[in-house]
Design a protein around this motif. Structure first.
Motif, PDB file in Angstrom:
ATOM      1  N   GLY A  44      14.165  39.708  35.755  1.00  0.00           N
ATOM      2  CA  GLY A  44      15.428  40.042  35.109  1.00  0.00           C
ATOM      3  C   GLY A  44      15.838  41.461  35.438  1.00  0.00           C
ATOM      4  N   ALA A  45      16.674  42.041  34.575  1.00  0.00           N
ATOM      5  CA  ALA A  45      17.102  43.413  34.773  1.00  0.00           C
ATOM      6  C   ALA A  45      15.887  44.330  34.722  1.00  0.00           C
ATOM      7  CB  ALA A  45      18.116  43.804  33.712  1.00  0.00           C
ATOM      8  N   GLY A  46      16.005  45.483  35.356  1.00  0.00           N
ATOM      9  CA  GLY A  46      14.891  46.406  35.439  1.00  0.00           C
ATOM     10  C   GLY A  46      14.273  46.351  36.819  1.00  0.00           C
ATOM     11  N   VAL A  47      13.099  46.951  36.947  1.00  0.00           N
ATOM     12  CA  VAL A  47      12.454  47.086  38.250  1.00  0.00           C
ATOM     13  C   VAL A  47      11.410  45.997  38.454  1.00  0.00           C
ATOM     14  CG1 VAL A  47      10.987  48.556  39.695  1.00  0.00           C
ATOM     15  CG2 VAL A  47      12.841  49.578  38.363  1.00  0.00           C
ATOM     16  N   THR A  48      11.579  45.241  39.526  1.00  0.00           N
ATOM     17  CA  THR A  48      10.562  44.303  39.985  1.00  0.00           C
ATOM     18  C   THR A  48       9.876  44.927  41.185  1.00  0.00           C
ATOM     19  OG1 THR A  48      11.780  42.364  39.232  1.00  0.00           O
ATOM     20  CG2 THR A  48      10.116  42.012  40.930  1.00  0.00           C
ATOM     21  N   ALA A  49       8.608  45.263  41.054  1.00  0.00           N
ATOM     22  CA  ALA A  49       7.876  45.918  42.129  1.00  0.00           C
ATOM     23  C   ALA A  49       7.160  44.891  42.981  1.00  0.00           C
ATOM     24  CB  ALA A  49       6.870  46.911  41.549  1.00  0.00           C
ATOM     25  N   LEU A  50       7.411  44.929  44.290  1.00  0.00           N
ATOM     26  CA  LEU A  50       6.633  44.157  45.249  1.00  0.00           C
ATOM     27  C   LEU A  50       5.517  45.069  45.718  1.00  0.00           C
ATOM     28  CD1 LEU A  50       9.412  42.435  47.414  1.00  0.00           C
ATOM     29  CD2 LEU A  50       8.464  41.719  45.212  1.00  0.00           C
ATOM     30  N   PHE A  51       4.296  44.752  45.315  1.00  0.00           N
ATOM     31  CA  PHE A  51       3.177  45.651  45.563  1.00  0.00           C
ATOM     32  C   PHE A  51       2.129  44.962  46.427  1.00  0.00           C
ATOM     33  CE2 PHE A  51      -1.043  47.281  44.578  1.00  0.00           C
ATOM     34  CZ  PHE A  51      -0.871  48.640  44.758  1.00  0.00           C
ATOM     35  N   GLY A  52       1.626  45.696  47.384  1.00  0.00           N
ATOM     36  CA  GLY A  52       0.571  45.185  48.243  1.00  0.00           C
ATOM     37  C   GLY A  52       0.289  46.183  49.343  1.00  0.00           C
ATOM     38  N   GLN A  53      -0.808  45.968  50.035  1.00  0.00           N
ATOM     39  CA  GLN A  53      -1.165  46.876  51.117  1.00  0.00           C
ATOM     40  C   GLN A  53      -0.223  46.677  52.295  1.00  0.00           C
ATOM     41  OE1 GLN A  53      -3.444  49.233  50.435  1.00  0.00           O
ATOM     42  NE2 GLN A  53      -3.451  48.239  48.424  1.00  0.00           N
ATOM     43  N   SER A  54      -0.244  47.603  53.242  1.00  0.00           N
ATOM     44  CA  SER A  54       0.593  47.493  54.435  1.00  0.00           C
ATOM     45  C   SER A  54       0.312  46.169  55.134  1.00  0.00           C
ATOM     46  CB  SER A  54       0.301  48.657  55.394  1.00  0.00           C
ATOM     47  OG  SER A  54       0.655  49.886  54.794  1.00  0.00           O
ATOM     48  N   GLY A  55       1.383  45.489  55.540  1.00  0.00           N
ATOM     49  CA  GLY A  55       1.231  44.219  56.221  1.00  0.00           C
ATOM     50  C   GLY A  55       1.171  43.013  55.302  1.00  0.00           C
ATOM     51  N   SER A  56       1.428  43.228  54.005  1.00  0.00           N
ATOM     52  CA  SER A  56       1.353  42.106  53.058  1.00  0.00           C
ATOM     53  C   SER A  56       2.653  41.310  52.983  1.00  0.00           C
ATOM     54  CB  SER A  56       0.981  42.612  51.663  1.00  0.00           C
ATOM     55  OG  SER A  56       1.945  43.544  51.182  1.00  0.00           O
ATOM     56  N   GLY A  57       3.732  41.807  53.604  1.00  0.00           N
ATOM     57  CA  GLY A  57       4.992  41.074  53.631  1.00  0.00           C
ATOM     58  C   GLY A  57       6.068  41.609  52.720  1.00  0.00           C
ATOM     59  N   LYS A  58       5.840  42.762  52.103  1.00  0.00           N
ATOM     60  CA  LYS A  58       6.787  43.304  51.114  1.00  0.00           C
ATOM     61  C   LYS A  58       8.171  43.547  51.720  1.00  0.00           C
ATOM     62  CE  LYS A  58       4.396  47.020  50.333  1.00  0.00           C
ATOM     63  NZ  LYS A  58       3.374  46.826  51.398  1.00  0.00           N
ATOM     64  N   THR A  59       8.213  44.311  52.803  1.00  0.00           N
ATOM     65  CA  THR A  59       9.501  44.671  53.396  1.00  0.00           C
ATOM     66  C   THR A  59      10.206  43.460  53.985  1.00  0.00           C
ATOM     67  OG1 THR A  59       8.808  46.958  53.841  1.00  0.00           O
ATOM     68  CG2 THR A  59      10.615  46.089  55.163  1.00  0.00           C
ATOM     69  N   SER A  60       9.444  42.531  54.544  1.00  0.00           N
ATOM     70  CA  SER A  60      10.055  41.314  55.107  1.00  0.00           C
ATOM     71  C   SER A  60      10.752  40.509  54.015  1.00  0.00           C
ATOM     72  CB  SER A  60       8.992  40.457  55.798  1.00  0.00           C
ATOM     73  OG  SER A  60       8.440  41.144  56.911  1.00  0.00           O
ATOM     74  N   ILE A  61      10.126  40.391  52.849  1.00  0.00           N
ATOM     75  CA  ILE A  61      10.751  39.669  51.729  1.00  0.00           C
ATOM     76  C   ILE A  61      12.023  40.393  51.295  1.00  0.00           C
ATOM     77  CG2 ILE A  61      10.458  39.044  49.297  1.00  0.00           C
ATOM     78  CD1 ILE A  61       7.489  38.560  49.947  1.00  0.00           C
ATOM     79  N   LEU A  62      11.974  41.717  51.253  1.00  0.00           N
ATOM     80  CA  LEU A  62      13.152  42.495  50.872  1.00  0.00           C
ATOM     81  C   LEU A  62      14.296  42.241  51.860  1.00  0.00           C
ATOM     82  CD1 LEU A  62      13.357  44.608  48.498  1.00  0.00           C
ATOM     83  CD2 LEU A  62      13.405  46.353  50.275  1.00  0.00           C
ATOM     84  N   LYS A  63      13.993  42.195  53.143  1.00  0.00           N
ATOM     85  CA  LYS A  63      15.024  41.973  54.153  1.00  0.00           C
ATOM     86  C   LYS A  63      15.592  40.556  54.066  1.00  0.00           C
ATOM     87  CE  LYS A  63      13.491  45.431  57.505  1.00  0.00           C
ATOM     88  NZ  LYS A  63      12.940  45.685  58.867  1.00  0.00           N
ATOM     89  N   MET A  64      14.780  39.596  53.643  1.00  0.00           N
ATOM     90  CA  MET A  64      15.295  38.240  53.456  1.00  0.00           C
ATOM     91  C   MET A  64      16.271  38.198  52.292  1.00  0.00           C
ATOM     92  SD  MET A  64      11.956  35.839  54.113  1.00  0.00           S
ATOM     93  CE  MET A  64      10.735  36.373  55.322  1.00  0.00           C
TER      94      MET A  64
END
Length: 364
Positions: A23-43
């Protein structure tokens, strides 16, 4: 406002399968480098097309493989903030701020004066990016994203390029954006401190898969996610209200939700402030009896909720502190000597100096 994500994709040999809601507020995608965080954001932003799934934000369908919906990025009403500010060097701060809504051809409902005041950049409007600090540039980048009238704000490790002083400068402004705008914010990070301070919802990622998601406080307390969060960073998030400040000793008393009192060292809080405090499991010691004659200022009655024991020299324990979860890490030798078991009453000891100012955050 809400966000629902369910997607599958393949990037080379790397597979991504992610499903979460926030919902509203901050949803943090957390994980080590290479876990897919930025790719999900770009999708979510429409910069990468998933193989299948759906993305819905605020009741608007951004992507639906079955329904044939795939809105182009300009139509998704997504504000994007990257690691580097990406400001136009030939434009003033004022022109950089309004560029997003001009380029997107949007009649922004966001109030220019309110946003610049929120981010503390009113005095920067006539300056150029080359004259700004890293923290100032990131605040301008966030303002540009907000003034483009987004329905959703995406942040891809926005503090990664800043030194510790600049991070301390900008974090309070990120909290203001979270608390004042009401926007869903998806925040990518591999820094536990940032996630502990900002996140309302935590999505834990590893190798392109969601290990778990939910309320950030609850996620931190779950023993099964300890390895993914990092053994040395395993922590608890306790909430409370500043009830007294002792100017003579520089100590602040925080009344925890549940009425127990915790003493911290900070010169950045005021009576009445709501705080979320991060306490590392390795900084919590246990006793079967209330200790006396010790330097530790925080001795809290607690009850053992659960524990996880493996072949390592340590045991992870979750305690109940008046309804809040507190993690502790002790040696297996101490675990056996104390006879730890569920529902055992104990006393948790936490040094005031162990709760550093980087671990403090105001919560409205």
């Amino acid at each position: 406002m809400s966000l629902e994500v369910r997607l599958q994709s393949r990037l080379g040999d790397f597979e991504i399968s992610a499903e979460f809601a926030a919902g509203a507020g901050v949803t943090a995608l957390f994980g080590q480098s290479g876990s897919g965080k930025t790719s999900i954001l770009k999708m979510i932003a429409g910069l990468i097309r998933p193989l299948s799934g759906r993305i819905e934000a605020g009741g608007r369908m951004l992507f639906d493989s079955e329904g044939g919906t795939d809105l182009p990025p300009p139509q998704r009403r997504v504000g994007m903030v990257f690691q580097d500010a990406r400001l136009f060097p030939h434009m003033s701060v004022s022109r950089n701020l309004t560029y997003g809504r001009w380029a997107g051809k949007r009649d922004s409902r966001a109030d220019f004066g309110r946003i610049t005041n929120l981010l503390g950049i009113e005095a920067l409007l006539d300056r150029y990016p080359a004259t700004l600090s890293g923290g100032e540039m990131q605040r301008v980048a966030i303002g540009r994203a907000l003034l483009a009238d987004p329905a959703l704000l995406l942040m891809d490790e926005p503090l990664a390029s800043l030194d510790q002083e600049r991070k301390r400068e900008i974090l309070p402004y990120l909290e203001e954006v979270r608390d004042e705008t009401g926007l869903p914010i998806v925040y990518v990070s591999h820094e536990v401190d940032e996630v502990a301070r900002l996140a309302d919802t935590l999505v834990l990622l590893s190798d392109g898969k969601v290990l778990g998601s939910g309320d950030a406080v609850d996620m931190f307390s779950k023993l099964e996610f300890g390895p993914a969060l990092g053994r040395h960073e395993a922590s608890s998030l306790l909430s409370g209200t500043v009830s007294h400040i002792d100017q003579q000793y520089g100590l602040c008393a925080v009344t925890l939700d549940g009425d127990q009192r915790l003493y911290i060292v900070s010169d950045r809080v005021a009576v009445g402030d709501r705080l979320r405090m991060r306490i590392k499991a390795r900084d919590v010691a246990l006793s079967l009896e209330a200790p006396s004659g010790v330097s530790v200022r925080n001795v809290l009655p607690a009850t053992v909720r659960s524990f996880a024991r493996d072949e390592s020299p340590f045991v992870e324990i979750v305690l109940d502190i008046s309804g809040q979860a507190l993690r502790a890490r002790i040696t297996r030798h101490a675990f056996d000597a104390l006879g730890i078991q569920p529902d055992l009453p104990v006393f948790a000891m936490i040094k005031s100096v162990a709760i550093g100012q980087r671990m403090l955050s105001g919560r409205k």
